[in-house]
Design an enzyme around this catalytic site. Structure first.
Site, short mmCIF file in Angstrom:
data_model
loop_
_atom_site.label_atom_id
_atom_site.label_comp_id
_atom_site.label_asym_id
_atom_site.label_seq_id
_atom_site.Cartn_x
_atom_site.Cartn_y
_atom_site.Cartn_z
N ALA A 1 0.86 -1.18 0.00
CA ALA A 1 0.00 0.00 0.00
C ALA A 1 0.90 1.23 0.00
O ALA A 1 2.07 1.16 0.39
CB ALA A 1 -0.89 -0.02 1.24
N GLY B 1 0.55 -5.03 0.70
CA GLY B 1 -0.65 -5.07 -0.14
C GLY B 1 -0.42 -5.79 -1.46
O GLY B 1 -1.37 -6.30 -2.07
N GLU C 1 -0.79 -9.39 -0.69
CA GLU C 1 -2.22 -9.61 -0.43
C GLU C 1 -3.01 -9.64 -1.75
O GLU C 1 -3.94 -10.43 -1.90
CB GLU C 1 -2.73 -8.50 0.51
CG GLU C 1 -2.11 -8.65 1.91
CD GLU C 1 -2.23 -7.41 2.79
OE1 GLU C 1 -1.86 -6.31 2.33
OE2 GLU C 1 -2.71 -7.53 3.93
N GLU D 1 4.46 -4.98 7.27
CA GLU D 1 3.65 -3.98 7.96
C GLU D 1 4.07 -3.70 9.41
O GLU D 1 4.06 -2.56 9.84
CB GLU D 1 2.16 -4.40 7.96
CG GLU D 1 1.48 -4.23 6.60
CD GLU D 1 1.63 -5.45 5.69
OE1 GLU D 1 2.46 -6.34 5.99
OE2 GLU D 1 0.92 -5.49 4.67
N1 CAA Z 1 4.59 3.17 -0.82
C1 CAA Z 1 4.98 4.33 -1.37
N2 CAA Z 1 6.13 4.47 -2.06
C2 CAA Z 1 6.90 3.38 -2.18
C3 CAA Z 1 6.55 2.13 -1.64
C4 CAA Z 1 5.31 2.04 -0.93
N3 CAA Z 1 4.88 0.90 -0.41
N4 CAA Z 1 7.52 1.26 -1.91
C5 CAA Z 1 8.45 1.92 -2.62
N5 CAA Z 1 8.07 3.19 -2.80
C6 CAA Z 1 8.80 4.26 -3.50
C7 CAA Z 1 9.99 4.76 -2.67
O1 CAA Z 1 9.58 5.70 -1.71
C8 CAA Z 1 10.86 5.35 -3.76
O2 CAA Z 1 10.35 6.61 -4.11
P1 CAA Z 1 11.36 7.84 -4.43
O3 CAA Z 1 12.12 7.38 -5.64
O4 CAA Z 1 10.43 8.96 -4.71
O5 CAA Z 1 12.22 7.99 -3.23
C9 CAA Z 1 10.62 4.42 -4.95
O6 CAA Z 1 9.39 3.74 -4.68
C10 CAA Z 1 11.70 3.37 -5.11
O7 CAA Z 1 11.82 2.68 -3.87
P2 CAA Z 1 13.23 2.55 -3.09
O8 CAA Z 1 14.14 3.68 -3.43
O9 CAA Z 1 12.92 2.32 -1.66
O10 CAA Z 1 13.80 1.22 -3.79
P3 CAA Z 1 14.78 0.17 -3.15
O11 CAA Z 1 15.23 -0.70 -4.28
O12 CAA Z 1 15.85 0.82 -2.34
O13 CAA Z 1 13.88 -0.70 -2.15
C11 CAA Z 1 11.89 -1.86 -1.46
C12 CAA Z 1 12.81 -1.46 -2.64
C13 CAA Z 1 12.63 -2.86 -0.57
C14 CAA Z 1 10.67 -2.54 -2.05
C15 CAA Z 1 11.50 -0.61 -0.65
O14 CAA Z 1 11.01 0.38 -1.55
C16 CAA Z 1 10.46 -0.84 0.40
O15 CAA Z 1 10.78 -1.37 1.45
N6 CAA Z 1 9.22 -0.41 0.12
C17 CAA Z 1 8.14 -0.45 1.11
C18 CAA Z 1 7.66 -1.87 1.29
C19 CAA Z 1 6.56 -1.91 2.34
O16 CAA Z 1 6.80 -1.61 3.48
N7 CAA Z 1 5.37 -2.33 1.92
C20 CAA Z 1 4.25 -2.47 2.83
C21 CAA Z 1 3.44 -1.23 2.84
S1 CAA Z 1 2.19 -1.27 4.08
C22 CAA Z 1 0.97 -2.20 3.45
O17 CAA Z 1 1.03 -2.71 2.35
C23 CAA Z 1 -0.21 -2.32 4.36
C24 CAA Z 1 -1.22 -3.31 3.98
O18 CAA Z 1 -1.44 -4.30 4.63
C25 CAA Z 1 -2.05 -3.08 2.85
#
Ligand code: CAA
Length: 264
Positions: free
Chosen positions: A70, A115, A118, A138
């Site tokens: 998400a 998400g 999911e 999460e």
């Molecule tokens: N939401 C918003 N933006 C996101 C995102 C997310 N879930 N995942 C990645 N992005 C964005 C980053 O902020 C980044 O944006 P900028 O270029 O503007 O800085 C861009 O995508 C590229 O990401 P990274 O620079 O972080 O890329 P990376 O290769 O270093 O890492 C990753 C990749 C490990 C997937 C890392 O991006 C990450 O950990 N993302 C978040 C994963 C996460 O926590 N997901 C769960 C969200 S909560 C949820 O889903 C709740 C639910 O139950 C529904």
């Protein structure tokens, strides 16, 4: 023939009976915000009754991510009421995926987190690239999974594994996901769509009513006590004997030819 419909955050194409819905926010690793979830709901409402879509594939844009979860930039300032609304939007979309008459295949081309995992788990079949990573991160953000992760993942892999994945927030590889039953097939990234197409074409060769009914009876039966579930299966099985596909399928076998199903 390739039919294309472009949404703000999605791409939708249909070719040879295979509909492909691509989550298209590559700059955010295809993170699901409320607009995207609403669009998924809109697209599914059309797909549900589209006779040209025999199998639906869901994938992510680019080579890095299926869906990285998400959208954290949208969730960061949400209160509980807004969070509940977002969760409901996702639940509606994901329940619609499960209730589609078509078989759905998640083509997991990269990060499949939160998400995203999911969403994949709402599909009937998951095919992953070896480079894909899965996880429910999460708790590291101070929340629990909210788009079905505590429930569908548990049903797929069992309570112990689901708790390990969710409580550690660790990522697992596609091969590990395959070993625990969270993914059905793993192939190299450059073979992902070929593998998905191969599975889709095998499905499309079969009796359409029977395939649709098989999905329905498996899903409905999963939530029933076994005696009720098997008697439900008997009813569905008996119903298939009232179809032209049953007559054609069995006659074709006896005549040693390929069946020509009409879906009636
Ligand atoms: N939401 C918003 N933006 C996101 C995102 C997310 N879930 N995942 C990645 N992005 C964005 C980053 O902020 C980044 O944006 P900028 O270029 O503007 O800085 C861009 O995508 C590229 O990401 P990274 O620079 O972080 O890329 P990376 O290769 O270093 O890492 C990753 C990749 C490990 C997937 C890392 O991006 C990450 O950990 N993302 C978040 C994963 C996460 O926590 N997901 C769960 C969200 S909560 C949820 O889903 C709740 C639910 O139950 C529904």
């Amino acid at each position: 023939m390739l039919i294309m419909k472009e949404y703000q955050n999605l791409l939708f194409t249909v070719e040879d009976g295979i509909g492909t819905l691509t989550i298209n926010r590559p700059k955010s690793l295809n993170a699901l915000n409320s607009d995207t979830l609403a669009e998924i709901g809109e697209a599914l409402a059309e797909i549900k009754t589209d006779p040209t879509v025999k199998v639906l594939v869901i994938t992510g844009s680019g080579q890095k991510a299926f869906v990285a979860g998400a959208d954290i930039s949208q969730m960061v300032s949400m209160n509980s009421i807004e969070a509940a609304a977002l969760s409901e939007l996702a639940h509606n979309a994901f329940r619609t995926i499960e209730s589609l008459p078509q078989i759905t295949i998640a083509a997991v081309n990269g990060y499949c987190l939160g998400g995203g995992f999911e969403l994949a788990n709402s599909c009937d079949i998951r095919v992953a690239a070896t480079s894909a990573k899965f996880g429910q991160p999460e708790v590291g953000l101070g929340i629990v999974p909210g788009f079905g992760g505590t429930q569908r993942l548990t049903r797929l892999v069992g309570r112990g594994k689901a708790k390990e994945i969710i409580a550690t927030g660790s990522q697992i590889t596609a091969k590990e996901a395959h070993a625990i039953g969270a993914v059905e097939e793993v192939v190299e990234l450059d073979q992902l769509m070929d593998k998905v197409n191969e599975i889709a074409h095998k499905i499309m060769k079969n009796g359409p009513v029977a395939v649709r009914m098989a999905k329905y009876v498996i899903d409905q039966g999963a939530d029933l006590e076994l005696n009720t579930a098997i008697s439900f299966e008997t009813q569905m099985w008996a119903q298939t004997f009232a179809t032209k596909d049953q007559t054609e399928g069995m006659q074709a076998f006896l005549e040693k030819r390929h069946a020509k199903f009409t879906g009636e």
